[in-house]
Design an enzyme around this catalytic site. Sequence first.
Site, PDB file in Angstrom:
ATOM      1  CB  SER A 157       9.303  -7.970   1.935  1.00  0.00           C
ATOM      2  OG  SER A 157      10.110  -8.725   1.038  1.00  0.00           O
ATOM      3  CE  LYS A 174      10.646  -7.332  -2.552  1.00  0.00           C
ATOM      4  NZ  LYS A 174      10.794  -8.610  -1.824  1.00  0.00           N
ATOM      5  CB  SER A 184       9.473 -11.987   0.641  1.00  0.00           C
ATOM      6  OG  SER A 184       9.578 -11.394   1.901  1.00  0.00           O
TER       7      SER A 184
HETATM    8  N1  GLN Z   1       8.678 -12.544   6.562  1.00  0.00           N
HETATM    9  C1  GLN Z   1      10.102 -12.679   6.482  1.00  0.00           C
HETATM   10  C2  GLN Z   1      10.757 -11.528   7.231  1.00  0.00           C
HETATM   11  O1  GLN Z   1      10.073 -10.835   7.869  1.00  0.00           O
HETATM   12  C3  GLN Z   1      10.506 -12.767   5.049  1.00  0.00           C
HETATM   13  C4  GLN Z   1      11.218 -11.628   4.432  1.00  0.00           C
HETATM   14  C5  GLN Z   1      11.692 -11.927   3.037  1.00  0.00           C
HETATM   15  O2  GLN Z   1      11.598 -13.043   2.531  1.00  0.00           O
HETATM   16  N2  GLN Z   1      12.267 -10.908   2.405  1.00  0.00           N
HETATM   17  O3  GLN Z   1      11.926 -11.360   7.203  1.00  0.00           O
END
Ligand code: GLN
Length: 487
Positions: free
Chosen positions: A148, A73, A172
Amino acid sequence: MNYKNLSIIDIHNKLKYKEISVKELVDNTYKNLQAHFENNFLVTLIENKMSEFDLQNLFDENNLLSAIPYVTKDNISTKNILTTAGSKILSNYIPSFDATITKQLESNKCILLGKATLDELGMGGTGLFGFNGEVRHPLDNSRIVGGSSSGSAYAVSAGLVPFSTGTDTGDSIRKPASFNGIVGFKPTYGSISRFGVIPYAPSLDHVGFFTRTVDDAAILSDATFEYDKNDFTSFNNKKEYYKNINGLNKKIKFGFLKPVWKYMNEDLKNKYQELFNQIKKDDNEIILIDFDETLLKTIPAIYMMISFSEGVSTHSNLDGINFGIREEGKDYIEIMKKTRTKNFGKTVKKRFTIGSYQLKKENQEEILNRSKKVRRIFIEKTNELFDLIDILILPPSFEPAPTVKNVLGTDVEDRKDYEGSWIEDVLEIANFNGMPSITIPFIKKENLPIGINLNAKPKEDLLVLQAAKYLENLIKANNFEGGELSE
Ligand code: GLN
């Protein structure tokens, strides 16, 4: 020879029995990644410059990870390789050091072939909000891939690499794993060092993996669970995970939260019921547990308060002065204002604005500290659950990946990237208390995957992996359609 859809163990065996050479593997994987490059799942495609001889020497029969290609990532620092965290503000940032996880994978002789797209600074759940463009679902271009960790999920789901790294602050890793029919593992908070990982919200951030199988998640745990003096939240959670993955030697008490049940549609409920029946046939237990629904409903609010405040505070260094893109101005204040205004996306700006509001002295007591207290209640209640059960089962998603139209057609405010209810954020419980949490493939609806998520008490990573392996087998044996994705 098809180089796609292989697991770490598959590739290892092909190398071991000389069905392929490391050079062929790397060239073909690179070609496959390149063929998908226009789909935005990578910010950077990395060409391997090693000689054929050196590449072949990477392979070590005694190390399952040797010569395995992967992508990481793009919020994970890679020395001398662009690391953007999905943000325009860092779109020229080349770190002078490796994150600990990058080093660990390198010392295990893994071959890094790409930096994967993410929603800016990890803020988002769709894959539509990285600075380099949208990532869509590999099986259906009209749908989101989820985020994400969007590019990382894409790469494994499309069968291009056997594993990728991700980060998980809310869900995420585990939500995109569900949408994509792959395994997504977020280990206990602190098991994997976050040194060199560009944060979102440090008290919730975890590093983890996408893989095709639970075995592979265990192999990666062996390689990366380690105390790191550079990360004061890390601790030594080393065990022989892969060796013991089939060693479940007791009957397991699986738990399910009663209030979640009523938010599931009939089809999904029936599938869970069928699975529960199979689990009971093996003499394991299914325990339905009462859990305060009002408390559950606070999850999104608590998550937003804590993560937005930590997010704005940790990113105060993205000001155009020390590194990253700079917009010129007459003094420090103007440089900072212009840089941040021009180079952050909409979601980040909203989250920073709300986060700053909460950090104002007069609001801290009223908003932020109260959220932290509720988080504490969550931690206590969740830990109490594990006096009754071994494994908590949660639905990582209630439907397959939604369409982009559905996502963008709704009012895209911070929290709800697409129409849905608070219940979709139930996975965030595991970020509140840092427990190990894994999503594995479960069913398909209209040929699109939906996963199932398992959690155990913090530090019980071995147990959650063993239980996941058990369910992975059960799901395949009973043909819940949880197996391979067709190409
Ligand atoms: N969907 C969550 C958000 O919008 C998760 C983000 C994450 O885990 N980085 O923040």
